[in-house]
Design an enzyme around this catalytic site. Sequence first.
Site, PDB file in Angstrom:
ATOM      1  N   LYS A  35       0.849  -1.202   0.000  1.00  0.00           N
ATOM      2  CA  LYS A  35       0.000   0.000   0.000  1.00  0.00           C
ATOM      3  C   LYS A  35       0.886   1.254   0.000  1.00  0.00           C
ATOM      4  CE  LYS A  35      -0.290  -0.182   5.074  1.00  0.00           C
ATOM      5  NZ  LYS A  35      -1.171  -0.452   6.241  1.00  0.00           N
ATOM      6  N   TYR A 256      15.992  30.323   7.715  1.00  0.00           N
ATOM      7  CA  TYR A 256      14.781  31.002   8.176  1.00  0.00           C
ATOM      8  C   TYR A 256      14.777  31.160   9.686  1.00  0.00           C
ATOM      9  CZ  TYR A 256      12.431  30.620   3.623  1.00  0.00           C
ATOM     10  OH  TYR A 256      12.085  30.744   2.310  1.00  0.00           O
TER      11      TYR A 256
HETATM   12  C1  LIG Z   1      -0.444  -1.602   6.843  1.00  0.00           C
HETATM   13  C2  LIG Z   1      -1.066  -2.848   7.314  1.00  0.00           C
HETATM   14  C3  LIG Z   1      -0.290  -3.995   7.508  1.00  0.00           C
HETATM   15  C4  LIG Z   1       1.224  -3.967   7.460  1.00  0.00           C
HETATM   16  O1  LIG Z   1       1.697  -3.403   8.646  1.00  0.00           O
HETATM   17  P1  LIG Z   1       3.289  -3.205   8.912  1.00  0.00           P
HETATM   18  O2  LIG Z   1       3.365  -2.708  10.288  1.00  0.00           O
HETATM   19  O3  LIG Z   1       3.749  -2.212   7.897  1.00  0.00           O
HETATM   20  O4  LIG Z   1       3.899  -4.541   8.699  1.00  0.00           O
HETATM   21  C5  LIG Z   1      -0.952  -5.164   7.826  1.00  0.00           C
HETATM   22  N1  LIG Z   1      -2.303  -5.197   7.957  1.00  0.00           N
HETATM   23  C6  LIG Z   1      -3.070  -4.104   7.809  1.00  0.00           C
HETATM   24  C7  LIG Z   1      -4.546  -4.213   7.981  1.00  0.00           C
HETATM   25  C8  LIG Z   1      -2.484  -2.901   7.481  1.00  0.00           C
HETATM   26  O5  LIG Z   1      -3.249  -1.812   7.344  1.00  0.00           O
END
Ligand SMILES: *Cc1c(COP(=O)(O)O)cnc(C)c1O
Length: 360
Positions: A35, A256
């Site tokens: 994702k 800045y």
């Molecule tokens: C993002 C996510 C994962 C992966 O989590 P990590 O901590 O990056 O390994 C797994 N399950 C769900 C439902 C998620 O949203």
Amino acid sequence: MHRKTEALIDLDAIRANYALACRLAPESRTIAVIKADAYGHGAVDVAHALQGSAPAFAVAIIDEALELREAGISEPLLVMEGVNSISALECAAEQELAVVVHNDEQLEDLERARLPTPISVWPKVDTGMHRLGLSPGSLADTVSRLRASDNCEASIVVCTHLASADVPGSAFTQQQLETFDACVADMGVLQSISNSGGILACPASHRDWNRPGYMLYGITPFSNDVASAAELRPAMTLQSEIIAIREVAASESVGYGGRWTASSAATIATVAIGYADGYPRHAPDGTPTIVNGCVAPLAGAVSMDLITIDVTGIEGARIGDTVTLWGEDLSVNTIAKAAGTIGYELLTGVTSRVARKFTM
Ligand SMILES: *Cc1c(COP(=O)(O)O)cnc(C)c1O
């Protein structure tokens, strides 16, 4: 044209990290979570790199899945937030996407739709995180309704998400596992719990399907050393270059608001990266960068396109030199901690202005 502000992505490291996730949970199948553009690493390229080893990929939202389909990724894809309309369910069926069902509305849509083919459904149960998921008490009814629906494939995967998997030995995780086990007992469904933290430090959370994200990119989700995480190889190196150098005298300030003031004569290098590239604006003075193998601390406020670093005493530092903001020798977690955030946010926050360069 050619800006040397780049994110170097080591796809071989991602393959090795994926293999580690599989090795730590040999009884489970491992779905690669890609994702948010594979946590900023480039979802299509990461998917290609894991093709042949990962049996499936997971994304948060349907648009991310469609992008992967458009790029020719044909593996099973799980949409972890599920979809919120019947037309999106039809699209999921056409594109052969698996969907999470985490609330009654999604369940009702699934019952009402007339899908051309049944789809894979992952009902999600809320075991204590209280963000998404059906109540444990309603799971049995949900599963029987899914079994009765022509829109749902026979094989059902019940999933949940851990709120404290980044704390090894967490009592809260234990409680979530107990709640989960009590409600899926004797249901004859497949199960999925582990994220990265669960895979690395909680074998009891390993089930039919594990869902690692962060660890694939080579960063530990823990704030302390955990043995299983020692083998992880960071996949992203964020680097830029020095585009100006100047001497400042004691009591002169930089950037800045004049946030940083030289206590004695100093050499300041200006680097072609800023918060519009995803370098955290909240990074304080002293946040490390690396120039020619030496630590050069941030000196002055992060601006949109530039940062200033103190290269006093770094032999031969000059215009054109490479500056590493994070990577193998400087963990993104270190920078995140300094800036009051987490590595996840920094990796996903590298903007499209930064070219990704892949090595195999
Ligand atoms: C993002 C996510 C994962 C992966 O989590 P990590 O901590 O990056 O390994 C797994 N399950 C769900 C439902 C998620 O949203």
